[in-house]
Design a protein around this motif. Structure first.
Motif, PDB file in Angstrom:
ATOM      1  N   TYR A  57       0.813  -1.016   0.009  1.00 36.61           N
ATOM      2  CA  TYR A  57       0.124   0.103   0.011  1.00 36.61           C
ATOM      3  C   TYR A  57       0.929   1.353  -0.009  1.00 36.61           C
ATOM      4  N   SER A  58       1.765   1.384   0.961  1.00 34.87           N
ATOM      5  CA  SER A  58       2.786   2.559   1.003  1.00 34.87           C
ATOM      6  C   SER A  58       3.493   2.549  -0.297  1.00 34.87           C
ATOM      7  N   TRP A  59       3.945   1.453  -0.835  1.00 37.23           N
ATOM      8  CA  TRP A  59       4.978   1.481  -1.926  1.00 37.23           C
ATOM      9  C   TRP A  59       4.118   1.853  -3.173  1.00 37.23           C
ATOM     10  N   SER A  60       2.687   1.947  -3.358  1.00 36.37           N
ATOM     11  CA  SER A  60       2.150   1.794  -4.290  1.00 36.37           C
ATOM     12  C   SER A  60       1.366   3.334  -4.318  1.00 36.37           C
ATOM     13  N   THR A  61       1.253   3.693  -3.117  1.00 31.86           N
ATOM     14  CA  THR A  61       0.608   5.204  -3.057  1.00 31.86           C
ATOM     15  C   THR A  61       1.678   6.199  -2.764  1.00 31.86           C
ATOM     16  N   ASN A  62       2.798   6.071  -2.459  1.00 39.00           N
ATOM     17  CA  ASN A  62       3.834   6.931  -2.259  1.00 39.00           C
ATOM     18  C   ASN A  62       5.136   6.853  -2.930  1.00 39.00           C
ATOM     19  N   CYS A  63       4.664   6.494  -4.275  1.00 39.31           N
ATOM     20  CA  CYS A  63       5.836   6.636  -5.267  1.00 39.31           C
ATOM     21  C   CYS A  63       7.110   5.893  -5.135  1.00 39.31           C
ATOM     22  N   GLY A  64       6.916   4.647  -4.291  1.00 40.74           N
ATOM     23  CA  GLY A  64       8.110   3.827  -4.173  1.00 40.74           C
ATOM     24  C   GLY A  64       8.426   4.070  -2.476  1.00 40.74           C
ATOM     25  N   ASP A  65       7.986   4.876  -1.793  1.00 38.61           N
ATOM     26  CA  ASP A  65       8.339   4.974  -0.309  1.00 38.61           C
ATOM     27  C   ASP A  65       7.568   4.085   0.501  1.00 38.61           C
ATOM     28  N   VAL A  66       8.465   3.191   1.124  1.00 37.28           N
ATOM     29  CA  VAL A  66       7.661   2.260   1.801  1.00 37.28           C
ATOM     30  C   VAL A  66       7.727   2.642   3.250  1.00 37.28           C
ATOM     31  N   ALA A  67       8.246   3.844   3.671  1.00 31.10           N
ATOM     32  CA  ALA A  67       8.539   4.275   5.161  1.00 31.10           C
ATOM     33  C   ALA A  67       7.507   5.188   5.344  1.00 31.10           C
ATOM     34  N   TYR A  68       6.273   5.350   4.652  1.00 25.42           N
ATOM     35  CA  TYR A  68       5.167   6.315   5.066  1.00 25.42           C
ATOM     36  C   TYR A  68       5.629   7.806   5.392  1.00 25.42           C
ATOM     37  N   GLY A  69       6.899   8.104   4.522  1.00 27.65           N
ATOM     38  CA  GLY A  69       7.278   9.600   4.836  1.00 27.65           C
ATOM     39  C   GLY A  69       7.794   9.956   5.904  1.00 27.65           C
ATOM     40  N   ARG A  70       8.232   8.680   6.731  1.00 30.20           N
ATOM     41  CA  ARG A  70       8.938   9.031   8.096  1.00 30.20           C
ATOM     42  C   ARG A  70      10.568   9.299   7.785  1.00 30.20           C
ATOM     43  N   LEU A  71      10.873   9.122   6.674  1.00 30.49           N
ATOM     44  CA  LEU A  71      12.156   9.269   6.479  1.00 30.49           C
ATOM     45  C   LEU A  71      12.758  10.897   5.574  1.00 30.49           C
ATOM     46  N   GLU A  72      11.647  11.582   5.666  1.00 30.49           N
ATOM     47  CA  GLU A  72      11.868  12.892   4.925  1.00 30.49           C
ATOM     48  C   GLU A  72      13.035  13.692   5.332  1.00 30.49           C
ATOM     49  N   LYS A  73      13.357  13.612   6.836  1.00 31.48           N
ATOM     50  CA  LYS A  73      14.298  14.317   7.454  1.00 31.48           C
ATOM     51  C   LYS A  73      15.535  13.755   7.424  1.00 31.48           C
ATOM     52  N   PHE A  74      15.750  12.494   7.024  1.00 34.31           N
ATOM     53  CA  PHE A  74      16.775  11.752   7.033  1.00 34.31           C
ATOM     54  C   PHE A  74      17.328  11.079   5.565  1.00 34.31           C
ATOM     55  N   PRO A  75      18.162  12.021   5.183  1.00 31.71           N
ATOM     56  CA  PRO A  75      18.466  11.805   3.792  1.00 31.71           C
ATOM     57  C   PRO A  75      19.369  10.732   3.363  1.00 31.71           C
ATOM     58  N   PHE A  76      19.167  10.126   2.339  1.00 34.04           N
ATOM     59  CA  PHE A  76      20.178   8.858   1.967  1.00 34.04           C
ATOM     60  C   PHE A  76      21.556   9.338   1.925  1.00 34.04           C
ATOM     61  N   PRO A  77      22.468   8.708   2.782  1.00 35.00           N
ATOM     62  CA  PRO A  77      23.973   8.894   2.905  1.00 35.00           C
ATOM     63  C   PRO A  77      24.624   8.879   1.447  1.00 35.00           C
ATOM     64  N   GLU A  78      25.375   9.972   1.229  1.00 36.55           N
ATOM     65  CA  GLU A  78      26.158   9.833  -0.050  1.00 36.55           C
ATOM     66  C   GLU A  78      27.223   8.911  -0.187  1.00 36.55           C
ATOM     67  N   ALA A 194      10.558  -1.851  -7.959  1.00 34.55           N
ATOM     68  CA  ALA A 194       9.734  -3.164  -7.827  1.00 34.55           C
ATOM     69  C   ALA A 194      10.723  -4.359  -7.400  1.00 34.55           C
ATOM     70  N   SER A 195      11.905  -4.413  -7.830  1.00 39.37           N
ATOM     71  CA  SER A 195      12.827  -5.632  -7.707  1.00 39.37           C
ATOM     72  C   SER A 195      13.346  -5.259  -6.065  1.00 39.37           C
ATOM     73  N   MET A 196      13.850  -4.195  -5.857  1.00 36.97           N
ATOM     74  CA  MET A 196      14.143  -3.875  -4.372  1.00 36.97           C
ATOM     75  C   MET A 196      13.034  -4.188  -3.630  1.00 36.97           C
ATOM     76  N   LEU A 197      11.783  -3.930  -3.593  1.00 35.73           N
ATOM     77  CA  LEU A 197      10.858  -3.916  -2.830  1.00 35.73           C
ATOM     78  C   LEU A 197      10.576  -5.614  -2.762  1.00 35.73           C
ATOM     79  N   PHE A 198      10.826  -6.199  -3.705  1.00 37.22           N
ATOM     80  CA  PHE A 198      10.389  -7.678  -3.457  1.00 37.22           C
ATOM     81  C   PHE A 198      11.783  -8.493  -2.817  1.00 37.22           C
ATOM     82  N   PHE A 199      12.886  -7.833  -3.020  1.00 36.04           N
ATOM     83  CA  PHE A 199      13.928  -8.387  -2.238  1.00 36.04           C
ATOM     84  C   PHE A 199      13.748  -7.927  -0.919  1.00 36.04           C
TER      85      PHE A 199
END
Length: 320
Positions: A57-78, A194-199
């Motif tokens: 549900y989260s992945w399909s409605t939030n453009c691939g975001d599985v965390a329900y927007g709770r990582l907005e203030k936690f940028p992915f490390p470079e 999708a592949s990362m989601l299934f993994f």
């Protein structure tokens, strides 16, 4: 494979196991303890079906975001380094020691230490709300029910209570996932394909199956040490209250919070009210148990702060 990807996937796998073993068992603990007579794989299939619904549900409605927007203030490390796999390793050690540490503080603070104040305020609020709510509910609202449960233990619970308990578990488990998936998916890109989601689903389901197979591990003792949590009727009430509190804080903000602190606060208020109502144990004995739980949670917070601020400094010293 690039070393950064190795650290990323290793961190994700370690976090998946240690977080599910520590936090999820606090959520599913009453479900396990009150359904010990059922095959572990039946319980696992039930929990897994809820997990799949929440994930997709989260992945399909939030453009691939599985965390329900709770990582907005936690940028992915470079640059993923060894620093990021230390927290789940520490969590794994603490979990095997039976310590209900907050995975939110331990895992997320190393990614964005500047957010620790907001997470702490929300988590302390969660503890307070859960504690006060539990005292009120168990002191007044459910006093007669709990008295009946304690004095009329069932070898096999009536079907209506089984149905209610499985419904409450589904509700609580979904609310926990919405809150705590951020602690796991902080190791992956914020929008997964999708592949990362299934993994990720495959990894978490397999690790969860092992945890169900061993009946929850060491953290399960936190649940079973509390009054009458093996009774499916009492477990149902605990789960509904816990789920409602998590739902309340989910709507408050997207800042991640410690579900562990909510859990400990709920059990603490419940134990105080039940001890006062039924004198099932000395209040002093109850106080010792609750102090021990709170001390473990505080120790986990101290460890989290040390790791969050100390590891980057150590990494810089090593890199020089």
């Amino acid at each position: 494979m690039n070393s950064q990807y190795v650290f990323m996937f290793v961190g994700f796998i370690l976090a998946s196991y240690s977080i599910v073993a520590n936090d999820a068992i606090q959520t599913l603990g009453t479900f396990l303890s009150s359904n010990q007579e059922r095959p572990w794989w039946v319980l696992w299939l039930f929990a897994s079906s809820i997990l799949l619904v929440v994930f997709i549900y989260s992945w399909s409605t939030n453009c691939g975001d599985v965390a329900y927007g709770r990582l907005e203030k936690f940028p992915f490390p470079e640059n993923f380094t060894w620093v990021y796999i230390v927290p789940p390793l520490v969590l794994l050690f603490l979990t095997n020691s039976g310590i209900p540490v907050s995975t939110t503080f331990l895992i997320l603070t190393v990614f964005a230490p500047e957010n620790i104040t907001d997470m702490l305020i929300k988590s302390l609020s969660g503890y307070g709300v859960a504690f006060v709510t539990a005292i009120f509910v168990y002191k007044f609202a459910t006093k007669s029910l709990e008295n009946k449960f304690i004095n009329t233990p069932y070898k096999e619970a009536p079907i209506q209570w089984v149905t209610l308990q499985w419904m409450s578990t589904a509700f609580l488990w979904s609310q926990w996932l919405i809150q705590d998936l951020a602690n796991i998916f902080v190791y992956l890109p914020r929008n997964v394909d999708a592949s990362m989601l299934f993994f990720s689903i495959f990894v978490i389901l397999i690790l969860q199956a092992f945890i169900f197979y061993i009946n929850g591990g060491e953290i399960q003792h936190i649940v079973t040490s509390k009054t009458n949590t093996q009774d499916i009727r009492s477990a149902t009430i605990v789960d509904f209250i816990y789920g409602l509190i998590l739902l309340l804080f989910k709507e408050w903000s997207n800042i991640p919070m410690s579900t562990t602190w909510v859990f400990i606060g709920l059990l603490a208020g419940r134990e105080i009210a039940i001890t006062h109502n039924f004198q099932n144990r000395e209040m002093k004995e109850t106080g010792k148990i609750l102090f021990s739980d709170a001390l473990k949670a505080f120790a986990g917070l101290v460890v989290s702060v040390i790791i969050a601020f100390g590891l980057p400094i150590l990494d810089q010293m090593i890199s020089k």
